[in-house]
Design an enzyme around this catalytic site. Structure first.
Site, PDB file in Angstrom:
ATOM      1  N   SER A 194      36.240  38.232  49.089  1.00 25.92           N
ATOM      2  CA  SER A 194      37.091  39.385  49.355  1.00 25.92           C
ATOM      3  C   SER A 194      37.382  40.136  48.058  1.00 25.92           C
ATOM      4  O   SER A 194      37.271  39.571  46.972  1.00 25.92           O
ATOM      5  CB  SER A 194      38.405  38.924  49.991  1.00 25.92           C
ATOM      6  OG  SER A 194      38.160  38.124  51.127  1.00 25.92           O
ATOM      7  N   LYS A 246      38.694  40.192  33.384  1.00 19.21           N
ATOM      8  CA  LYS A 246      39.196  39.019  34.113  1.00 19.21           C
ATOM      9  C   LYS A 246      38.919  37.706  33.362  1.00 19.21           C
ATOM     10  O   LYS A 246      39.505  36.674  33.699  1.00 19.21           O
ATOM     11  CB  LYS A 246      38.541  38.947  35.499  1.00 19.21           C
ATOM     12  CG  LYS A 246      38.722  40.204  36.343  1.00 19.21           C
ATOM     13  CD  LYS A 246      40.151  40.435  36.729  1.00 19.21           C
ATOM     14  CE  LYS A 246      40.343  41.733  37.494  1.00 19.21           C
ATOM     15  NZ  LYS A 246      39.610  41.793  38.756  1.00 19.21           N
ATOM     16  N   GLU A 275      39.591  31.976  51.428  1.00 22.20           N
ATOM     17  CA  GLU A 275      38.613  31.942  50.340  1.00 22.20           C
ATOM     18  C   GLU A 275      38.351  30.507  49.882  1.00 22.20           C
ATOM     19  O   GLU A 275      37.202  30.115  49.659  1.00 22.20           O
ATOM     20  CB  GLU A 275      39.121  32.787  49.165  1.00 22.20           C
ATOM     21  CG  GLU A 275      39.090  34.279  49.421  1.00 22.20           C
ATOM     22  CD  GLU A 275      39.731  35.090  48.315  1.00 22.20           C
ATOM     23  OE1 GLU A 275      39.447  36.287  48.234  1.00 22.20           O
ATOM     24  OE2 GLU A 275      40.524  34.516  47.533  1.00 22.20           O
ATOM     25  N   GLY A 281      35.227  37.069  44.217  1.00 18.23           N
ATOM     26  CA  GLY A 281      35.845  37.613  43.016  1.00 18.23           C
ATOM     27  C   GLY A 281      36.957  36.710  42.516  1.00 18.23           C
ATOM     28  O   GLY A 281      37.193  35.625  43.045  1.00 18.23           O
TER      29      GLY A 281
END
Length: 255
Positions: free
Chosen positions: A42, A139, A121, A99
């Site tokens: 997602s 990130k 997830e 992600g």
């Protein structure tokens, strides 16, 4: 080597986040094979991955069954006319591409749940032979919380929210904040009908596996956004279209 650099795609594309696009494209190109069961994560980076998968499916006539991690992922699969599956029919997944909100360089411990989909997830990731993370370069950090200041997401049963807030704050300090909805009055509600607490933790060294285990034992806690010893590789892109491949080089810190 813990990181490999290479360049993918155009250097700049109007209206496109090149860093996310290149990372997602590289992961899809490297890991997706004909006949596989693929978990679809997602978030904004995954949109580029699904677009690339749809293009490869068309060009190469691939047969790939896609298992979604959220309502958003399910709609992406349908919108791009990919084959939709579920865990009832496919409880074993070859690979999941997802992600992350932060990636700890070295351990590849990931913090996820900024979009509120952490439980599904993690379920899909736990059923997968490989978990591949795609993200923009911002990130990737030296320690969790370095850039992501919104806290660790924790999905909780609604009636247990207040007691869990108090237990976390008394045990570890910081503040466990009930996440509110941006679109309506009241708390954000997950796809599972639960609430989210975001634990903004004090800056210190943590054994994240111990914290995760403690939190999971609190009655009412459904799942945490700590993904520990689950990630196989991370693809992180930059605005110039360069992609670094991160691999695990350190063990999770134990205190």
């Amino acid at each position: 080597m813990s990181a490999v650099s290479f360049t993918v795609g155009p250097k700049s594309t109007a209206g496109v986040d090149v860093s996310k696009m290149c990372a997602a494209h590289q992961a899809i190109d490297k890991h997706v094979k004909d006949g596989m069961i693929l978990g679809i994560g997602s978030g904004s980076t995954i949109v580029y991955g699904v677009q690339r998968l749809a293009q490869r499916t068309k060009d190469e006539n691939l047969s790939v069954i896609c298992i979604p991690t959220s309502y958003q992922a399910r709609q992406l699969i349908i919108d791009y006319k990919l084959t939709l599956g579920n865990l009832d029919s496919h409880p074993k997944i070859d690979c999941t591409i997802d992600g992350a909100d932060e990636i700890e360089i070295g351990t590849l411990t990931c913090l996820k749940g900024g979009g509120g989909c952490l439980t599904q997830e993690k379920i899909v990731a736990s059923c997968s032979e490989k978990l591949i993370i795609v993200a923009d370069g911002a990130k990737a950090v030296n320690h969790l919380g370095q850039k992501w200041k919104k806290g660790i997401p924790i999905e909780v049963i609604p009636m247990s929210c207040k007691p869990i807030q108090q237990k976390i704050e008394e045990k570890y300090g910081g503040e466990a904040v009930l996440r509110m909805s941006a679109d309506k009055a009241g708390p954000l509600v997950t796809d599972n009908g639960n609430f989210l607490l975001d634990w903004v933790f004090p800056e210190t060294k943590y054994c994240w596996s111990s914290i995760h285990n403690y939190l999971k034992l609190i009655p009412g806690v459904v799942e945490t956004g700590l993904f520990i010893d689950m990630t196989n590789e991370c693809f992180v892109g930059d605005p110039q279209g360069n992609v670094r491949l991160l691999k695990k080089t350190e063990q999770t810190l134990e205190l």
